[in-house]
Design a protein around this motif. Sequence first.
Motif, PDB file in Angstrom:
ATOM      1  N   LEU A 106       1.064  -1.000  -0.134  1.00  0.00           N
ATOM      2  CA  LEU A 106       0.105  -0.589   0.041  1.00  0.00           C
ATOM      3  C   LEU A 106       0.966   1.436   0.098  1.00  0.00           C
ATOM      4  CD1 LEU A 106      -2.093   1.627   0.631  1.00  0.00           C
ATOM      5  CD2 LEU A 106      -2.813   1.031   2.966  1.00  0.00           C
ATOM      6  N   LEU A 107       1.866   1.236   0.672  1.00  0.00           N
ATOM      7  CA  LEU A 107       2.893   2.408   0.500  1.00  0.00           C
ATOM      8  C   LEU A 107       3.495   2.595  -0.307  1.00  0.00           C
ATOM      9  CD1 LEU A 107       3.268   1.947   4.998  1.00  0.00           C
ATOM     10  CD2 LEU A 107       2.132   3.669   3.645  1.00  0.00           C
ATOM     11  N   GLY A 108       4.007   1.362  -0.936  1.00  0.00           N
ATOM     12  CA  GLY A 108       5.069   1.372  -1.958  1.00  0.00           C
ATOM     13  C   GLY A 108       3.668   2.269  -3.412  1.00  0.00           C
ATOM     14  N   PHE A 109       2.540   1.244  -3.167  1.00  0.00           N
ATOM     15  CA  PHE A 109       1.990   1.791  -4.315  1.00  0.00           C
ATOM     16  C   PHE A 109       1.662   3.739  -4.306  1.00  0.00           C
ATOM     17  CE2 PHE A 109       0.093  -2.286  -5.694  1.00  0.00           C
ATOM     18  CZ  PHE A 109      -0.105  -1.962  -6.914  1.00  0.00           C
ATOM     19  N   ILE A 110       1.772   4.521  -3.383  1.00  0.00           N
ATOM     20  CA  ILE A 110       1.162   5.700  -2.781  1.00  0.00           C
ATOM     21  C   ILE A 110       2.611   6.491  -3.375  1.00  0.00           C
ATOM     22  CG2 ILE A 110       1.669   7.772  -1.085  1.00  0.00           C
ATOM     23  CD1 ILE A 110      -0.499   5.226   0.377  1.00  0.00           C
ATOM     24  N   GLY A 111       4.047   5.586  -2.511  1.00  0.00           N
ATOM     25  CA  GLY A 111       5.233   6.018  -3.463  1.00  0.00           C
ATOM     26  C   GLY A 111       5.452   5.853  -5.057  1.00  0.00           C
ATOM     27  N   ARG A 112       4.909   4.581  -5.454  1.00  0.00           N
ATOM     28  CA  ARG A 112       5.194   4.389  -7.435  1.00  0.00           C
ATOM     29  C   ARG A 112       3.789   5.860  -7.886  1.00  0.00           C
ATOM     30  NH1 ARG A 112       6.568   0.440 -11.060  1.00  0.00           N
ATOM     31  NH2 ARG A 112       8.348  -0.110  -9.151  1.00  0.00           N
ATOM     32  N   LEU A 113       2.781   5.858  -6.829  1.00  0.00           N
ATOM     33  CA  LEU A 113       1.770   6.854  -7.449  1.00  0.00           C
ATOM     34  C   LEU A 113       2.681   8.160  -8.001  1.00  0.00           C
ATOM     35  CD1 LEU A 113      -1.281   7.022  -8.845  1.00  0.00           C
ATOM     36  CD2 LEU A 113      -1.696   7.807  -5.995  1.00  0.00           C
ATOM     37  N   ILE A 114       2.901   8.574  -6.514  1.00  0.00           N
ATOM     38  CA  ILE A 114       3.457   9.396  -6.974  1.00  0.00           C
ATOM     39  C   ILE A 114       4.446  10.563  -8.039  1.00  0.00           C
ATOM     40  CG2 ILE A 114       5.452  11.434  -5.482  1.00  0.00           C
ATOM     41  CD1 ILE A 114       3.586  10.407  -2.639  1.00  0.00           C
ATOM     42  N   LEU A 115       5.922   9.085  -8.175  1.00  0.00           N
ATOM     43  CA  LEU A 115       6.517   8.852  -9.173  1.00  0.00           C
ATOM     44  C   LEU A 115       6.332   9.044 -10.622  1.00  0.00           C
ATOM     45  CD1 LEU A 115       8.868   6.270  -7.949  1.00  0.00           C
ATOM     46  CD2 LEU A 115       9.606   7.862  -8.489  1.00  0.00           C
ATOM     47  N   ILE A 116       4.595   8.287 -10.543  1.00  0.00           N
ATOM     48  CA  ILE A 116       4.458   8.293 -11.884  1.00  0.00           C
ATOM     49  C   ILE A 116       3.677   9.608 -12.213  1.00  0.00           C
ATOM     50  CG2 ILE A 116       1.885   7.286 -13.356  1.00  0.00           C
ATOM     51  CD1 ILE A 116       2.653   4.627 -11.813  1.00  0.00           C
TER      52      ILE A 116
ATOM     53  N   ILE B 260      10.941  -8.429  12.664  1.00  0.00           N
ATOM     54  CA  ILE B 260      11.812  -7.897  12.285  1.00  0.00           C
ATOM     55  C   ILE B 260      12.068  -7.085  10.856  1.00  0.00           C
ATOM     56  CG2 ILE B 260      14.016  -7.418  12.207  1.00  0.00           C
ATOM     57  CD1 ILE B 260      13.153  -7.520  15.647  1.00  0.00           C
ATOM     58  N   LYS B 261      11.366  -8.001   9.530  1.00  0.00           N
ATOM     59  CA  LYS B 261      10.760  -7.660   8.647  1.00  0.00           C
ATOM     60  C   LYS B 261      10.044  -6.529   8.652  1.00  0.00           C
ATOM     61  CE  LYS B 261       9.475  -9.383   4.431  1.00  0.00           C
ATOM     62  NZ  LYS B 261       8.344  -8.498   3.964  1.00  0.00           N
ATOM     63  N   VAL B 262       9.211  -7.078   9.430  1.00  0.00           N
ATOM     64  CA  VAL B 262       7.730  -6.089   9.224  1.00  0.00           C
ATOM     65  C   VAL B 262       7.935  -4.308   9.537  1.00  0.00           C
ATOM     66  CG1 VAL B 262       5.124  -5.335   9.801  1.00  0.00           C
ATOM     67  CG2 VAL B 262       6.322  -8.079   9.255  1.00  0.00           C
ATOM     68  N   TYR B 263       8.506  -4.678  10.597  1.00  0.00           N
ATOM     69  CA  TYR B 263       9.290  -2.886  10.850  1.00  0.00           C
ATOM     70  C   TYR B 263      10.052  -2.117  10.382  1.00  0.00           C
ATOM     71  CZ  TYR B 263       6.766  -5.173  15.266  1.00  0.00           C
ATOM     72  OH  TYR B 263       6.069  -5.490  16.513  1.00  0.00           O
ATOM     73  N   PHE B 264      10.987  -3.184   9.971  1.00  0.00           N
ATOM     74  CA  PHE B 264      12.362  -1.817   9.704  1.00  0.00           C
ATOM     75  C   PHE B 264      12.229  -2.579   7.696  1.00  0.00           C
ATOM     76  CE2 PHE B 264      13.979  -3.374  13.512  1.00  0.00           C
ATOM     77  CZ  PHE B 264      14.324  -2.306  13.236  1.00  0.00           C
ATOM     78  N   ASN B 265      11.706  -2.731   7.390  1.00  0.00           N
ATOM     79  CA  ASN B 265      11.871  -3.182   5.662  1.00  0.00           C
ATOM     80  C   ASN B 265      10.093  -3.022   5.048  1.00  0.00           C
ATOM     81  OD1 ASN B 265      13.435  -4.296   3.728  1.00  0.00           O
ATOM     82  ND2 ASN B 265      11.417  -5.240   2.651  1.00  0.00           N
ATOM     83  N   ASP B 266       9.268  -3.502   6.092  1.00  0.00           N
ATOM     84  CA  ASP B 266       7.990  -3.228   5.190  1.00  0.00           C
ATOM     85  C   ASP B 266       6.818  -2.086   5.617  1.00  0.00           C
ATOM     86  OD1 ASP B 266       8.116  -5.659   4.176  1.00  0.00           O
ATOM     87  OD2 ASP B 266       6.576  -6.817   5.106  1.00  0.00           O
ATOM     88  N   ILE B 267       7.376  -1.479   6.711  1.00  0.00           N
ATOM     89  CA  ILE B 267       6.651  -0.886   7.280  1.00  0.00           C
ATOM     90  C   ILE B 267       7.622   1.049   6.964  1.00  0.00           C
ATOM     91  CG2 ILE B 267       5.863   0.639   9.397  1.00  0.00           C
ATOM     92  CD1 ILE B 267       4.467  -2.104  10.315  1.00  0.00           C
TER      93      ILE B 267
ATOM     94  N   PRO C 143       3.926  -3.733 -11.364  1.00  0.00           N
ATOM     95  CA  PRO C 143       3.722  -3.838  -9.687  1.00  0.00           C
ATOM     96  C   PRO C 143       1.978  -4.223  -9.302  1.00  0.00           C
ATOM     97  CG  PRO C 143       3.553  -1.645 -10.303  1.00  0.00           C
ATOM     98  CD  PRO C 143       4.502  -2.698 -11.696  1.00  0.00           C
ATOM     99  N   LEU C 144       1.472  -4.141 -10.234  1.00  0.00           N
ATOM    100  CA  LEU C 144      -0.069  -4.520  -9.989  1.00  0.00           C
ATOM    101  C   LEU C 144      -0.078  -6.056 -10.146  1.00  0.00           C
ATOM    102  CD1 LEU C 144      -1.859  -1.768 -11.648  1.00  0.00           C
ATOM    103  CD2 LEU C 144      -2.473  -2.337  -9.398  1.00  0.00           C
ATOM    104  N   ALA C 145       0.102  -6.681 -10.596  1.00  0.00           N
ATOM    105  CA  ALA C 145       0.715  -7.963 -11.238  1.00  0.00           C
ATOM    106  C   ALA C 145       1.571  -8.722  -9.956  1.00  0.00           C
ATOM    107  CB  ALA C 145       1.185  -8.249 -12.809  1.00  0.00           C
ATOM    108  N   ASN C 146       2.347  -8.000  -9.644  1.00  0.00           N
ATOM    109  CA  ASN C 146       3.147  -8.298  -8.244  1.00  0.00           C
ATOM    110  C   ASN C 146       2.509  -8.354  -7.236  1.00  0.00           C
ATOM    111  OD1 ASN C 146       5.798  -8.907  -8.905  1.00  0.00           O
ATOM    112  ND2 ASN C 146       6.178  -7.088  -9.145  1.00  0.00           N
ATOM    113  N   LEU C 147       1.104  -7.773  -7.223  1.00  0.00           N
ATOM    114  CA  LEU C 147       0.540  -7.893  -5.709  1.00  0.00           C
ATOM    115  C   LEU C 147       0.227  -9.421  -5.846  1.00  0.00           C
ATOM    116  CD1 LEU C 147      -1.976  -5.046  -6.136  1.00  0.00           C
ATOM    117  CD2 LEU C 147      -0.085  -5.629  -4.532  1.00  0.00           C
ATOM    118  N   LEU C 148       0.641 -10.561  -6.994  1.00  0.00           N
ATOM    119  CA  LEU C 148      -0.205 -11.695  -6.355  1.00  0.00           C
ATOM    120  C   LEU C 148       0.497 -12.647  -5.962  1.00  0.00           C
ATOM    121  CD1 LEU C 148      -1.522 -12.022  -9.850  1.00  0.00           C
ATOM    122  CD2 LEU C 148      -2.787 -12.293  -7.954  1.00  0.00           C
TER     123      LEU C 148
END
Length: 507
Positions: A28-38, A158-165, A272-277
Amino acid sequence: MSETVNNSLEKIAKGSTIILIGTMVSLLLGFIGRLILIRFTTQYDFGIYCLALTLVSILTTISTMGLGEGSTRYIAYLKGKSKNKLIPNAIISSIVITLSSSALIFIIAFFFSDFIATNIFHSSELSNIINIFLITIPFTAFSGIIISIFRSFDQFTIKVYFNDIMKPIIHIIFLGIVVFFARSLSGMASAYLMSIIIPSIIISIYFLKKHKLFGVEDFQFIDKSMIKELLTFSIPLLAVSIILTLMSWTDTLMLGYFKTAKDVGIYNSAVPLANLLTIIIGSLSFVYVPVMSQLYGKNQIRELGRSYVVSTKWCFIGTLPLFFILFVFPDFILNLFFGPRYISASIVLQILSLEFIINSYFGLNYYTLMTVGKSKFLMNCSLVGAVMNILLNIILIPIWGVAGAAIASTLSFVFIEILMSIKLYTILKIHPFTTTYLKLTILSIILISIFSTINDHTVASFWTFLVISFTFMLTFVLSLLFAHILDDEDVIITSLIKKKLGFNFFR
């Protein structure tokens, strides 16, 4: 069902739920970032950004020396064998290898960046962006190996806190600053750089505080024999990682060569949309590898096989609803996220969605083969797929453009899935294609065909999307119950869902 299988599935279910939540937040956060880029770049600039990120991603994969998966599997395997005294040496050796290789890759790549940009991709603007992204290599590699170490000890949060969020939040913050003050492409790249450096520093501090958890007391100790053993085990996995990364980005690179940066931008709006799968299989595999490695270390092959079968079924069940949305409503989804300029990527989204649902259908065969030590086969298998992908791209991109690239990718990855499943059955006599799984397959095809036909005969709108999607989800869940798709062993997964939802839906 044996107590071992019960415990393994419970651990996989609980751990995967945590990772799934983190992954969804990250996406979700990554999509927001990519949306800003696009939204705040041209298609050309976005294509340049994607090309640079692709090249650096490949180099980062190389710099990890295969230890991202290798160290997790190796340390968990040592735990299964009760060789705990060797674990600290494995941890230190993994860190030493990663830091050394990533620093070397950075230096070499920085020296050749101008040549790559101007002579291969014919873009002087690309050089500056590549140089910015190159700085991320040692930071990404180091934080990745730290997460792998925590993962081998079932420390999944650890992955969730540092990498995902933390990482995507920092990215969005710095992107916002760049957009507000100066909308330059180099500024966008610098925002990504900061999102890598800051979490890497923080996770390093955290690891130094927690190192005694793993029995590590002396960070100066280097075991040369352990380094050799780790490299011997992980280098085939490095080759697999490189090849799979190349396969993932071959379409982008070859589109950049045969077509234009605009085509690259269009293609990468669908990716990125397909990668959601992949979020379900990614979440399962993160927990699956250390759990199965311990079972293999204890020589509990039957339990390993049964856990594989149940996990694969739920991987497909969890992925199918999202596949339905992307495959049946590609125009709506692309317009919703990226605007009408990117609707031309609809066919790409449908083709790549087929690729990833097939990946989920075959399930965790790759990770099971890695668990039982068949890294050389995975390397050879991936190499065949990569060559196939390149040849198909050469043939199909000049003819069909972005659609040709998507077809090439899909056919290559499906071929690899088939080879891995055959190998897994040959060595362990296990496969996921039980009677109930075949019933699930037929049911899924029928339902998607029916609802896709219904959508073709309705007027496209937001409400049509909601009604058809909701009706499909409800029909799918009810069909699982009344068609007796779920086995007794699925009770662990369904019980976890029941607890999360708060009612006994699956009784």
